[in-house]
Design an enzyme around this catalytic site. Structure first.
Site, mmCIF file in Angstrom:
data_model
loop_
_atom_site.group_PDB
_atom_site.id
_atom_site.type_symbol
_atom_site.label_atom_id
_atom_site.label_comp_id
_atom_site.label_asym_id
_atom_site.label_seq_id
_atom_site.Cartn_x
_atom_site.Cartn_y
_atom_site.Cartn_z
ATOM 1 N N LYS A 57 -39.987 14.023 3.097
ATOM 2 C CA LYS A 57 -39.465 15.119 2.281
ATOM 3 C C LYS A 57 -40.435 15.442 1.153
ATOM 4 O O LYS A 57 -40.788 16.606 0.938
ATOM 5 C CB LYS A 57 -38.094 14.706 1.724
ATOM 6 C CG LYS A 57 -37.240 15.859 1.284
ATOM 7 C CD LYS A 57 -35.852 15.362 0.817
ATOM 8 C CE LYS A 57 -34.937 15.046 1.982
ATOM 9 N NZ LYS A 57 -33.715 14.328 1.562
ATOM 10 N N ARG B 280 -39.389 20.170 7.748
ATOM 11 C CA ARG B 280 -39.865 19.028 8.529
ATOM 12 C C ARG B 280 -39.903 19.465 9.978
ATOM 13 O O ARG B 280 -39.258 20.454 10.342
ATOM 14 C CB ARG B 280 -38.947 17.828 8.367
ATOM 15 C CG ARG B 280 -37.547 18.107 8.859
ATOM 16 C CD ARG B 280 -36.621 16.925 8.662
ATOM 17 N NE ARG B 280 -35.236 17.367 8.785
ATOM 18 C CZ ARG B 280 -34.203 16.812 8.166
ATOM 19 N NH1 ARG B 280 -34.381 15.798 7.364
ATOM 20 N NH2 ARG B 280 -32.987 17.263 8.349
ATOM 21 N N ARG C 163 -39.374 -2.189 49.477
ATOM 22 C CA ARG C 163 -38.854 -3.550 49.638
ATOM 23 C C ARG C 163 -38.141 -3.620 50.981
ATOM 24 O O ARG C 163 -37.084 -3.032 51.139
ATOM 25 C CB ARG C 163 -37.854 -3.866 48.535
ATOM 26 C CG ARG C 163 -38.372 -3.721 47.124
ATOM 27 C CD ARG C 163 -37.173 -3.839 46.179
ATOM 28 N NE ARG C 163 -37.553 -3.891 44.784
ATOM 29 C CZ ARG C 163 -37.624 -2.815 43.997
ATOM 30 N NH1 ARG C 163 -37.349 -1.608 44.488
ATOM 31 N NH2 ARG C 163 -37.969 -2.949 42.736
ATOM 32 N N CYS D 73 -46.074 -2.504 40.084
ATOM 33 C CA CYS D 73 -44.871 -2.021 40.746
ATOM 34 C C CYS D 73 -43.602 -2.603 40.132
ATOM 35 O O CYS D 73 -42.520 -2.450 40.661
ATOM 36 C CB CYS D 73 -44.923 -2.322 42.237
ATOM 37 S SG CYS D 73 -45.014 -4.077 42.593
ATOM 38 N N ARG E 234 -33.192 12.960 -4.665
ATOM 39 C CA ARG E 234 -33.115 12.977 -3.198
ATOM 40 C C ARG E 234 -33.944 11.840 -2.624
ATOM 41 O O ARG E 234 -35.042 11.576 -3.089
ATOM 42 C CB ARG E 234 -33.666 14.305 -2.675
ATOM 43 C CG ARG E 234 -33.291 15.495 -3.511
ATOM 44 C CD ARG E 234 -34.060 16.743 -3.125
ATOM 45 N NE ARG E 234 -33.776 17.181 -1.762
ATOM 46 C CZ ARG E 234 -34.398 18.197 -1.168
ATOM 47 N NH1 ARG E 234 -35.368 18.864 -1.809
ATOM 48 N NH2 ARG E 234 -34.096 18.540 0.052
ATOM 49 N N GLY F 157 -28.499 11.602 7.159
ATOM 50 C CA GLY F 157 -27.298 11.169 6.466
ATOM 51 C C GLY F 157 -27.383 9.801 5.829
ATOM 52 O O GLY F 157 -26.370 9.282 5.356
ATOM 53 N N MET G 111 -29.126 8.420 3.022
ATOM 54 C CA MET G 111 -28.989 8.233 1.585
ATOM 55 C C MET G 111 -28.663 9.583 0.954
ATOM 56 O O MET G 111 -29.427 10.524 1.074
ATOM 57 C CB MET G 111 -30.291 7.656 1.044
ATOM 58 C CG MET G 111 -30.412 6.208 1.464
ATOM 59 S SD MET G 111 -32.089 5.568 1.460
ATOM 60 C CE MET G 111 -32.717 6.167 2.993
ATOM 61 N N ARG H 53 -43.828 -4.155 51.163
ATOM 62 C CA ARG H 53 -43.806 -5.588 50.880
ATOM 63 C C ARG H 53 -43.042 -6.302 51.989
ATOM 64 O O ARG H 53 -41.898 -5.946 52.288
ATOM 65 C CB ARG H 53 -43.127 -5.847 49.538
ATOM 66 C CG ARG H 53 -43.096 -7.332 49.192
ATOM 67 C CD ARG H 53 -42.460 -7.575 47.852
ATOM 68 N NE ARG H 53 -41.029 -7.322 47.885
ATOM 69 C CZ ARG H 53 -40.253 -7.313 46.812
ATOM 70 N NH1 ARG H 53 -40.784 -7.522 45.613
ATOM 71 N NH2 ARG H 53 -38.964 -7.096 46.911
ATOM 72 N N TYR I 177 -53.107 2.766 39.758
ATOM 73 C CA TYR I 177 -51.852 3.508 39.826
ATOM 74 C C TYR I 177 -50.706 2.714 39.224
ATOM 75 O O TYR I 177 -50.807 1.495 39.039
ATOM 76 C CB TYR I 177 -51.518 3.902 41.272
ATOM 77 C CG TYR I 177 -51.124 2.739 42.146
ATOM 78 C CD1 TYR I 177 -49.807 2.296 42.220
ATOM 79 C CD2 TYR I 177 -52.081 2.065 42.915
ATOM 80 C CE1 TYR I 177 -49.453 1.215 43.005
ATOM 81 C CE2 TYR I 177 -51.733 0.985 43.709
ATOM 82 C CZ TYR I 177 -50.421 0.564 43.749
ATOM 83 O OH TYR I 177 -50.063 -0.511 44.509
ATOM 84 N N HIS J 79 -23.532 16.036 11.369
ATOM 85 C CA HIS J 79 -24.105 14.725 11.688
ATOM 86 C C HIS J 79 -24.084 14.467 13.185
ATOM 87 O O HIS J 79 -25.081 14.087 13.789
ATOM 88 C CB HIS J 79 -23.309 13.640 10.947
ATOM 89 C CG HIS J 79 -23.781 12.258 11.221
ATOM 90 N ND1 HIS J 79 -23.222 11.464 12.196
ATOM 91 C CD2 HIS J 79 -24.804 11.553 10.692
ATOM 92 C CE1 HIS J 79 -23.857 10.314 12.225
ATOM 93 N NE2 HIS J 79 -24.822 10.339 11.325
ATOM 94 N N SER K 286 -51.145 -5.716 43.628
ATOM 95 C CA SER K 286 -50.143 -4.952 42.914
ATOM 96 C C SER K 286 -49.450 -5.929 41.971
ATOM 97 O O SER K 286 -48.964 -6.975 42.399
ATOM 98 C CB SER K 286 -49.148 -4.347 43.900
ATOM 99 O OG SER K 286 -48.121 -3.712 43.182
HETATM 100 P P1 ADP Z 1 -30.584 15.354 3.260
HETATM 101 O O1 ADP Z 1 -31.687 14.402 3.482
HETATM 102 O O2 ADP Z 1 -29.241 14.767 3.532
HETATM 103 O O3 ADP Z 1 -30.815 16.667 3.930
HETATM 104 P P2 ADP Z 1 -31.428 16.592 0.827
HETATM 105 O O4 ADP Z 1 -32.149 15.806 -0.188
HETATM 106 O O5 ADP Z 1 -32.225 17.496 1.652
HETATM 107 O O6 ADP Z 1 -30.554 15.611 1.692
HETATM 108 O O7 ADP Z 1 -30.322 17.409 0.034
HETATM 109 C C1 ADP Z 1 -29.232 17.986 0.636
HETATM 110 C C2 ADP Z 1 -29.058 19.382 0.182
HETATM 111 O O8 ADP Z 1 -28.965 19.428 -1.209
HETATM 112 C C3 ADP Z 1 -30.212 20.306 0.528
HETATM 113 O O9 ADP Z 1 -30.094 20.883 1.745
HETATM 114 C C4 ADP Z 1 -30.098 21.352 -0.526
HETATM 115 O O10 ADP Z 1 -29.244 22.363 -0.090
HETATM 116 C C5 ADP Z 1 -29.486 20.633 -1.682
HETATM 117 N N1 ADP Z 1 -30.508 20.403 -2.707
HETATM 118 C C6 ADP Z 1 -31.348 19.360 -2.855
HETATM 119 N N2 ADP Z 1 -32.140 19.525 -3.910
HETATM 120 C C7 ADP Z 1 -31.806 20.702 -4.464
HETATM 121 C C8 ADP Z 1 -32.275 21.437 -5.584
HETATM 122 N N3 ADP Z 1 -33.264 20.990 -6.341
HETATM 123 N N4 ADP Z 1 -31.689 22.608 -5.840
HETATM 124 C C9 ADP Z 1 -30.693 23.074 -5.073
HETATM 125 N N5 ADP Z 1 -30.196 22.440 -4.013
HETATM 126 C C10 ADP Z 1 -30.750 21.261 -3.701
HETATM 127 MG MG MG Z 2 -32.192 17.893 3.665
HETATM 128 MG MG MG Z 3 -27.563 13.685 3.252
#
Ligand code: ADP
Ligand code: MG
Ligand code: MG
Length: 890
Positions: free
Chosen positions: A26, A349, A571, A841, A96, A105, A107, A627, A861, A465, A774
């Site tokens: 990130k 990403r 076989r 094999c 973040r 999901g 942290m 074989r 192979y 999720h 083989s």
């Molecule tokens: P995750 O890894 O769960 O996607 P993020 O760190 O991307 O978590 O944050 C989740 C959401 O929080 C982002 O999609 C965004 O919408 C919001 N967010 C994070 N940082 C900011 C920020 N500086 N300003 C506004 N929204 C934010």
């Molecule tokens: Mg995110």
């Molecule tokens: Mg999250």
């Protein structure tokens, strides 16, 4: 002094996309986006090295960190023109997490940090919107309370519900500034009661609390489980990103959204995603309000696509989309916020995608000139290809629709309904196919999602999720099937008056979102189009040949269809179990004289010849490795009294004699007993019959098709050169007999499996009398480790968990031990016979990592199960590209 903190967007961009190991995915990508001029709110990243140092020092931060954070924060304040903690116009930040690879999901992010009883008034004044300020404050307390202080999130929801009830409000949006103020008071009181101290008011304390929670969460159970399932080392650590807030919840000219630059399900080149007007952060994925589509083309009647609602911001986003794809040369998964019609990018990403999408995107991007063919080959994970080779629902099959949800991850799945991840795991462990049904999933459910054949949720969208994780795992998933009600307590689900109980079967179609009662027949996949194109490209670059392990005509045909270039392991014993033949086989085994055995074998000969004729016809012109009989004879023994009596009658003897013979054949350790070429040495007539069947069939097919198959006759379980010498002589003699009887000659080879350490260590001696090797890496793994595969299940998983072995050596070839023996055998074998043909094999022939090893040691192979053939072709191409890369730089 080590640099612990890297700024982005605040006048300086100290990070780059390549620095993901240090900054996490990130952080590295936020810096990269800022560098290429995209609108990114300023912030800074605390490196993954801090996480590692924190855990090494007994959870203490390294020296200098606090000073560097203070400096970076000052830069953000300057860039935004607001001060952190300023009661008049406060800077707010998000905190973040972000590891090297995204851990969905894992942290949770804390938004609006910096708010307290004083700054909330400042925010209200600065924005001119008190409702917004108090809503932001309550969100902050809620997120901080649950993520950092560990307060159960239900406690917060209860308080909101209470205020809504009191005010007669249905939607959150109906609440006023005063209402939110009341909610905040309720929250603070509840939190103080729960944690025995007031909610922290000092922004500095809040900041360090959130940073500590991110680092702390790296070692929570969810994260540990996720890392175990995905082979992520614990010492990678996570980074922490602190970023100035932008607000998508300041009114109707604001929004927040999550989207993909191409369709992550199909790979289609359309802007794909969801957004919500007047919303913040995770509202889109939380499923509280229904998100709207991005593009007009994707909107259904009644929906409000962003393209229409916010045309200016949308147009800018489309430009960003193109810029990002050109820059990253891959499909991106992006998060954005629009604050008062101005677009801000919050994340990018490489997007997770289904196998089908990954294939289409790779081929499309190569055609669009974004990447070259070699890169397209590298982009597709061979193991994921497997999903495309599996069946989908038969369109013509009758079916009974139960309900419909979102097509969150394609493929069809059928299985018994279970309602908890633990149950999914335990029933799958018993070999049952299960469908995991949940209202929604969370990271605690990952083990169950992994174990299930398919996943059904009743809440959440395409970016929920369940959807994201299922696509990553390649599990079919139907998400957000709102027509279905789940009753966990009653262990049943209901839809439209129909009830399905736990244990009953349902079928999911992850490509359409449909859910059916019972099981629906499935059909074979299509192997044309992009799939064929990528395979062509792969075939152009690979050096390793790919064959299949096949003994039935159906397997052989499937293998050809998938592009196998011959058979690497047929076989023959599987051919003995056929009900038509087992009688003659048993007669052969039970007979105590050579004459009796030859009688029985002559009854088997026409069957074996027919088997080989069919195989050779399908493989005309291609090599077929056969074989000779390998398992200990007692595996064919009659079991029931009726069977025993039948064999006794066919041999003209009594049941007691049969039982004596069976006792004679019993072995204490059959895997290391009288099997393989040891049978050929003791009972030459068995291998003679098999050789005759092979040669007669080869001649017949050569005459029939004009294209002679090339039989490669393989003698199993050779430990000593002399064993191969003796059995080979038998085979050669039969060949000469058959060729002179028929007046026709076909090319053939006689070689051996290298599956015992002694064979590997004396491979030079063995190569003198064999035409090919083989590597039978299943047995070679068992005999190298002194470990029986059938018994390993009791402790091997623990070994992998404890890190004693990096992987299950029966799944992925152990390069250190078994691999060393393979290397020795290759070197010794080629030292006496330069053109000795070498293949593998075992089960490993279809495993990408093992294929990489085979490329490195220079085998000719690999041979694998028919369905794995395309996987092996692609993996072989990737291995060749990798090897080529090494050569070019050398
Ligand atoms: P995750 O890894 O769960 O996607 P993020 O760190 O991307 O978590 O944050 C989740 C959401 O929080 C982002 O999609 C965004 O919408 C919001 N967010 C994070 N940082 C900011 C920020 N500086 N300003 C506004 N929204 C934010
Ligand atoms: Mg995110
Ligand atoms: Mg999250």
């Amino acid at each position: 002094m080590t640099k612990w903190v890297y700024s982005f967007g605040a006048g300086r961009n100290e990070g780059r996309a390549e620095m993901r190991d240090l900054l996490g995915g990130k952080g590295a990508n936020l810096a990269e986006m800022a560098t290429i001029g995209l609108p990114v709110p300023p912030g800074f990243t605390i490196t993954t090295e801090v996480c590692t140092a924190y855990y090494e020092n007994g959870r203490k931060y390294p020296d200098g960190l606090r000073e560097q954070v203070a400096t970076a924060m000052a830069e953000v304040e300057k860039a935004v023109g607001a001060r952190f903690g300023d009661p008049h116009s406060p800077l707010l930040v998000s905190v973040r997490s972000g590891a090297r690879v995204s851990m969905p999901g894992m942290m949770d992010t804390v938004l609006n940090l910096g708010l307290n009883d004083a700054t909330v008034d400042g925010l209200a004044a600065a924005s001119g919107d008190a409702r917004f300020a108090w809503d932001s404050y309550r969100r902050f307390i809620q997120m901080y309370g649950s993520v950092v202080l560990g307060v159960d999130h239900h406690r917060f929801e209860e308080i909101i519900e209470h205020v809504k009830l009191d005010r007669g409000a249905v939607e959150d949006t109906e609440l006023t500034a005063q209402d939110w103020h009341r909610v905040v008071d309720g929250y603070k009181e509840m939190v103080a009661e729960t944690i025995n101290r007031p909610f922290p008011q000092d922004p500095e304390e809040q900041l360090w609390g959130a940073i500590g929670a991110v680092f702390g969460s790296w070692m929570n159970q969810r994260a540990i489980t996720y890392r175990r399932l995905h082979d992520i080392p614990a010492d990678w650590g996570t980074a922490v990103n602190v970023q100035a807030m932008v607000f998508g919840n300041m009114g109707d000219d604001c929004a927040t959204g999550v989207c993909f630059t191409r369709d992550p399900s199909t790979g289609e080149n359309v802007f794909y995603g969801e957004y919500l007007v007047n919303a913040q952060g995770e509202d889109v994925v939380a499923g509280i309000r229904t998100p709207q589509p991005m593009a007009k083309a994707r909107a259904k009647p009644g929906e409000k696509p962003m393209e229409e609602v916010m045309p200016a911001a949308y147009a800018e986003l489309v430009k960003v989309r193109e810029r990002l794809e050109r820059h990253y040369r891959d499909m991106q998964d992006i998060e954005f916020t629009v604050q008062r019609n101005k677009l801000y990018m919050l994340q990018t990403r490489n997007g997770k995608r289904t196998a089908a999408a990954s294939l289409k995107i790779a081929v499309d991007m190569a055609r669009e000139g974004l990447i070259d063919e070699a890169e397209a080959i590298r982009r597709v994970n061979p193991a994921a290809l497997d999903q495309l080779l599996h069946p989908t629902l038969d369109p013509k099959a009758p079916r009974k629709l139960l309900s419909k949800g979102l097509p969150a991850s394609p493929g069809a799945a059928c299985g018994a309904v279970v309602f908890s991840a633990d149950e999914a795991e335990s029933r799958a462990a018993k070999g049952e196919s299960v469908i995991l049904v949940r209202v929604e999933t969370s990271p605690e459910d990952i083990h169950g999602m992994h174990a299930a054949k398919g996943i059904l949720t009743t809440r959440g969208g395409m970016t929920s999720h369940a959807a994201v994780v299922a696509r990553g795992m390649g599990r079919p998933c139907v998400a957000g099937a709102g027509g279905i009600t789940v009753d966990y307590a009653g262990q049943q689900l209901m839809a439209g008056g129909q009830v399905v109980r736990a244990g009953e079967t349902i079928t999911l179609d992850g490509a359409t979102g449909e859910v059916f009662i019972g099981s629906v027949p499935m059909v074979e996949p299509q192997l044309s189009g992009d799939f064929a194109t990528l395979m062509d490209w792969a075939d152009k670059v690979r050096r390793l040949r790919v064959r299949a392990n096949a003994e039935t005509p159906l397997d052989a045909e499937t293998a050809r269809k998938f592009g196998a270039e011959g058979i690497g392991l047929c076989r023959t014993e599987h051919m003995f179990f056929d009900p038509e033949r087992i009688g003659a086989v048993r007669q052969m085994i039970m007979s105590e004289t050579e004459g009796g055995r030859r009688d029985a074998l002559s009854r088997l000969l026409p069957f074996q010849r027919k088997d080989f004729i069919e195989l050779f016809r399908i493989m005309a012109g291609l090599p077929v490795t056969i074989r000779l009989l390998d398992p200990p004879l007692h595996e064919f023994l009659p079991h029931s009294a009726a069977e025993i009596a039948e064999v006794a009658a066919s041999l003209d003897t009594d049941v007691a004699a049969m039982q004596r013979r069976a006792a004679d054949l019993a072995e204490a350790n059959p895997m290391l007993g009288h099997r393989g070429c040891r049978l050929g040495v003791s009972y030459p007539e068995i291998y003679e019959m098999q050789a005759r069947a092979i040669f007669e069939a080869a001649v017949a097919i050569a005459q029939e098709t004009g294209r002679a198959p090339v039989p490669e006759i393989m003698i199993p379980l050779v430990a000593a050169r002399r064993e191969l010498e003796i059995t080979r002589a038998q085979v050669d003699a039969v060949a000469q007999q058959v060729f002179s009887e028929k007046g026709y000659h076909v090319e053939y080879y006689v070689g051996t499996m290298i599956e015992l350490p002694r064979a590997a260590l004396t491979a030079d001696r063995i190569a003198e009398v064999g035409d090919f090797f083989s590597f039978g890496t299943n047995d070679l793994t068992q005999t190298t480790f002194g470990l029986s595969r059938d018994d390993a299940g009791k402790f091997l998983p623990l070994y992998v968990e404890k890190g004693i072995l990096p992987k299950d050596p029966f799944v992925s070839l152990d390069p250190e031990g078994v691999g060393a023996l393979v290397r020795i055998a290759v070197e010794k074998g080629r030292s006496v016979k330069q053109d000795l043909k070498l293949g593998i094999c075992g089960e490993h022939g279809g495993d990408p990592a093992s294929i990489q090893f085979c490329e490195e040691v220079g085998l000719d192979y690999v041979s694998c199960s028919p369905y794995r053939v395309p996987v092996a072709r692609l993996a072989a191409a990737q291995a060749a590209l990798q090897a080529g890369g090494v050569d070019r730089t050398a």
